[in-house]
Write a protein that holds these residues in place. Structure first.
Motif, PDB file in Angstrom:
ATOM      1  N   ASP A  32       0.826  -1.211   0.000  1.00 28.76           N
ATOM      2  CA  ASP A  32       0.000   0.000   0.000  1.00 28.76           C
ATOM      3  C   ASP A  32       0.859   1.259   0.000  1.00 28.76           C
ATOM      4  OD1 ASP A  32       0.794   0.596   2.642  1.00 28.76           O
ATOM      5  OD2 ASP A  32      -1.004  -0.275   3.537  1.00 28.76           O
ATOM      6  N   ALA A  33       0.207   2.395  -0.014  1.00 26.20           N
ATOM      7  CA  ALA A  33       0.907   3.679  -0.134  1.00 26.20           C
ATOM      8  C   ALA A  33       1.816   3.968   1.059  1.00 26.20           C
ATOM      9  CB  ALA A  33      -0.106   4.810  -0.301  1.00 26.20           C
ATOM     10  N   LYS A  34       1.544   3.318   2.195  1.00 23.75           N
ATOM     11  CA  LYS A  34       2.370   3.526   3.386  1.00 23.75           C
ATOM     12  C   LYS A  34       3.523   2.519   3.485  1.00 23.75           C
ATOM     13  CE  LYS A  34      -1.346   5.566   6.166  1.00 23.75           C
ATOM     14  NZ  LYS A  34      -2.144   5.451   7.421  1.00 23.75           N
ATOM     15  N   GLY A  35       3.615   1.634   2.499  1.00 26.30           N
ATOM     16  CA  GLY A  35       4.699   0.663   2.498  1.00 26.30           C
ATOM     17  C   GLY A  35       4.390  -0.629   3.222  1.00 26.30           C
ATOM     18  N   ASN A  36       3.134  -0.809   3.642  1.00 30.20           N
ATOM     19  CA  ASN A  36       2.744  -2.051   4.309  1.00 30.20           C
ATOM     20  C   ASN A  36       2.537  -3.153   3.268  1.00 30.20           C
ATOM     21  OD1 ASN A  36       2.545  -0.877   6.999  1.00 30.20           O
ATOM     22  ND2 ASN A  36       0.727   0.175   6.225  1.00 30.20           N
ATOM     23  N   VAL A  37       3.076  -4.322   3.553  1.00 27.44           N
ATOM     24  CA  VAL A  37       3.062  -5.412   2.581  1.00 27.44           C
ATOM     25  C   VAL A  37       2.065  -6.499   3.000  1.00 27.44           C
ATOM     26  CG1 VAL A  37       4.466  -7.084   1.331  1.00 27.44           C
ATOM     27  CG2 VAL A  37       5.523  -4.980   2.202  1.00 27.44           C
ATOM     28  N   LYS A 150       9.727   3.345   4.067  1.00 29.08           N
ATOM     29  CA  LYS A 150       8.702   2.453   3.522  1.00 29.08           C
ATOM     30  C   LYS A 150       9.158   1.776   2.225  1.00 29.08           C
ATOM     31  CE  LYS A 150       6.160   5.754   0.637  1.00 29.08           C
ATOM     32  NZ  LYS A 150       4.861   6.388   0.371  1.00 29.08           N
ATOM     33  N   LEU A 151       8.684   0.545   2.030  1.00 31.72           N
ATOM     34  CA  LEU A 151       8.900  -0.127   0.760  1.00 31.72           C
ATOM     35  C   LEU A 151       8.073   0.593  -0.292  1.00 31.72           C
ATOM     36  CD1 LEU A 151       9.949  -2.456  -1.018  1.00 31.72           C
ATOM     37  CD2 LEU A 151       7.974  -3.805  -0.270  1.00 31.72           C
ATOM     38  N   HIS A 152       8.725   1.074  -1.321  1.00 33.67           N
ATOM     39  CA  HIS A 152       8.007   1.810  -2.360  1.00 33.67           C
ATOM     40  C   HIS A 152       7.123   0.845  -3.143  1.00 33.67           C
ATOM     41  CE1 HIS A 152       7.050   5.227  -4.634  1.00 33.67           C
ATOM     42  NE2 HIS A 152       7.951   5.136  -5.592  1.00 33.67           N
ATOM     43  N   ASN A 153       5.915   1.261  -3.450  1.00 29.14           N
ATOM     44  CA  ASN A 153       5.026   0.374  -4.193  1.00 29.14           C
ATOM     45  C   ASN A 153       5.129   0.589  -5.703  1.00 29.14           C
ATOM     46  OD1 ASN A 153       3.727   2.826  -4.326  1.00 29.14           O
ATOM     47  ND2 ASN A 153       1.718   2.063  -3.724  1.00 29.14           N
ATOM     48  N   LYS A 154       6.304   1.001  -6.120  1.00 32.39           N
ATOM     49  CA  LYS A 154       6.633   1.109  -7.540  1.00 32.39           C
ATOM     50  C   LYS A 154       8.038   0.539  -7.754  1.00 32.39           C
ATOM     51  CE  LYS A 154       4.248   5.526  -8.404  1.00 32.39           C
ATOM     52  NZ  LYS A 154       4.470   6.931  -8.845  1.00 32.39           N
ATOM     53  N   TRP A 231      11.937  -3.470  14.564  1.00 30.46           N
ATOM     54  CA  TRP A 231      12.292  -4.522  13.619  1.00 30.46           C
ATOM     55  C   TRP A 231      11.124  -5.456  13.301  1.00 30.46           C
ATOM     56  CZ3 TRP A 231      16.363  -4.317  10.613  1.00 30.46           C
ATOM     57  CH2 TRP A 231      17.485  -3.602  11.026  1.00 30.46           C
ATOM     58  N   ASN A 232       9.927  -5.125  13.766  1.00 33.49           N
ATOM     59  CA  ASN A 232       8.775  -5.947  13.424  1.00 33.49           C
ATOM     60  C   ASN A 232       8.497  -5.895  11.931  1.00 33.49           C
ATOM     61  OD1 ASN A 232       7.846  -6.976  16.016  1.00 33.49           O
ATOM     62  ND2 ASN A 232       7.400  -4.844  16.526  1.00 33.49           N
ATOM     63  N   LEU A 233       7.973  -6.984  11.400  1.00 31.40           N
ATOM     64  CA  LEU A 233       7.739  -7.089   9.956  1.00 31.40           C
ATOM     65  C   LEU A 233       6.826  -5.979   9.455  1.00 31.40           C
ATOM     66  CD1 LEU A 233       8.479  -9.093   7.646  1.00 31.40           C
ATOM     67  CD2 LEU A 233       6.247 -10.151   8.019  1.00 31.40           C
ATOM     68  N   ASN A 234       7.127  -5.466   8.294  1.00 31.88           N
ATOM     69  CA  ASN A 234       6.328  -4.383   7.695  1.00 31.88           C
ATOM     70  C   ASN A 234       5.114  -4.948   6.964  1.00 31.88           C
ATOM     71  OD1 ASN A 234       7.843  -5.599   5.653  1.00 31.88           O
ATOM     72  ND2 ASN A 234       8.128  -3.708   4.503  1.00 31.88           N
ATOM     73  N   GLY A 235       4.433  -5.880   7.602  1.00 32.92           N
ATOM     74  CA  GLY A 235       3.274  -6.515   6.988  1.00 32.92           C
ATOM     75  C   GLY A 235       1.977  -5.955   7.519  1.00 32.92           C
ATOM     76  N   LYS A 236       0.913  -6.199   6.782  1.00 34.59           N
ATOM     77  CA  LYS A 236      -0.407  -5.740   7.197  1.00 34.59           C
ATOM     78  C   LYS A 236      -0.940  -6.624   8.310  1.00 34.59           C
ATOM     79  CE  LYS A 236      -1.863  -3.687   2.807  1.00 34.59           C
ATOM     80  NZ  LYS A 236      -2.878  -3.701   1.744  1.00 34.59           N
TER      81      LYS A 236
END
Length: 236
Positions: A32-37, A150-154, A231-236
């Motif tokens: 998503d736009a916030k970098g959540n995977v 954030k992980l870029h979504n592009k 360090w928690n996972l950047n997941g939804k």
């Protein structure tokens, strides 16, 4: 001969565009736009990711490529292989939990590019930071964690890498979850500015660098503290 070389170069360029588009579609779909995977959904698309990784393994970056093209290629490779590492170990709470033969996630040799095998550390420190130096690389590569930029979504390309990194750095510096800036006598900033201080102080202090992007300028003599790293996972 020149005609053959020209046709080959056109073919390779088309392949690069097509494969980068594949990775871009995955990111658009699952980040998503916030970098959540959404790793759970991404796991179901792992075969598509593997197609992109096969392309990376079959492609040898050339020094004849522009710096922007090389930079985009290697940042995409770093992020794609980081995602693959998470999926291979999913479900997992943190990338720091991944170990193999006593090596952490960044020191495991598993990322294949151009027929060679690399660690994530090698891609980041020996290629991106050393050969293609740009402080903004730190907001391009992603460590799959809460406090990371954030992980870029592009996907990055030769044409967009400069503008996208510029935008991402501005977003990162002004993100109150990752940097707490003010005009007061002290600020709290990401550990990234501590770990890689030398990258941000080529032309001044860390505060000078931050002020290039900060919406609210920081006093040059502000006391700087670093925020605890999530360090928690950047997941939804």
């Amino acid at each position: 001969m020149k005609k053959i070389v020209f046709i080959l170069s056109i073919f390779l360029s088309i392949n690069v565009i097509a494969q980068t588009s594949t990775f871009n579609s995955l990111l658009q779909k699952h980040v998503d736009a916030k970098g959540n995977v959404n790793y759970k959904a991404l796991k179901k698309d792992e075969a598509t990711l593997d197609t992109y990784l096969t392309y990376l393994n079959n492609t040898t970056p050339s020094s004849s490529w522009s710096k922007n093209k090389q930079k985009a290629f290697w940042i995409n490779a770093y992020n794609a292989y980081t995602i693959k590492l998470i999926l291979d170990n999913y479900p997992i709470k943190s990338i720091t939990k991944i170990k193999k033969k006593g090596k952490n996630a960044w020191k495991i040799p598993f990322a294949k590019v151009g027929g060679k095998t690399y660690t994530l550390d090698h891609i980041e420190h020996n290629i991106l930071r050393k050969k293609l130096f740009d402080p903004r690389i730190h907001v391009g590569v992603n460590c799959a964690s809460g406090s990371c930029p954030k992980l870029h979504n592009k996907a990055f390309t030769a044409n967009n890498v400069n503008s996208e990194l510029e935008s991402l750095m501005k977003q990162f510096i002004n993100d109150p979850k990752r940097n707490k800036l003010s005009k007061k006598s002290s600020i709290q900033i990401s550990e990234i500015f501590n770990w890689f201080k030398g990258d941000f102080t080529k032309e001044g202090t860390v505060v000078d660098y931050i002020n290039k992007y900060a919406n609210e300028k920081v006093a040059s003599d502000a006391k700087v503290r670093n925020l605890p790293y999530d360090w928690n996972l950047n997941g939804k």
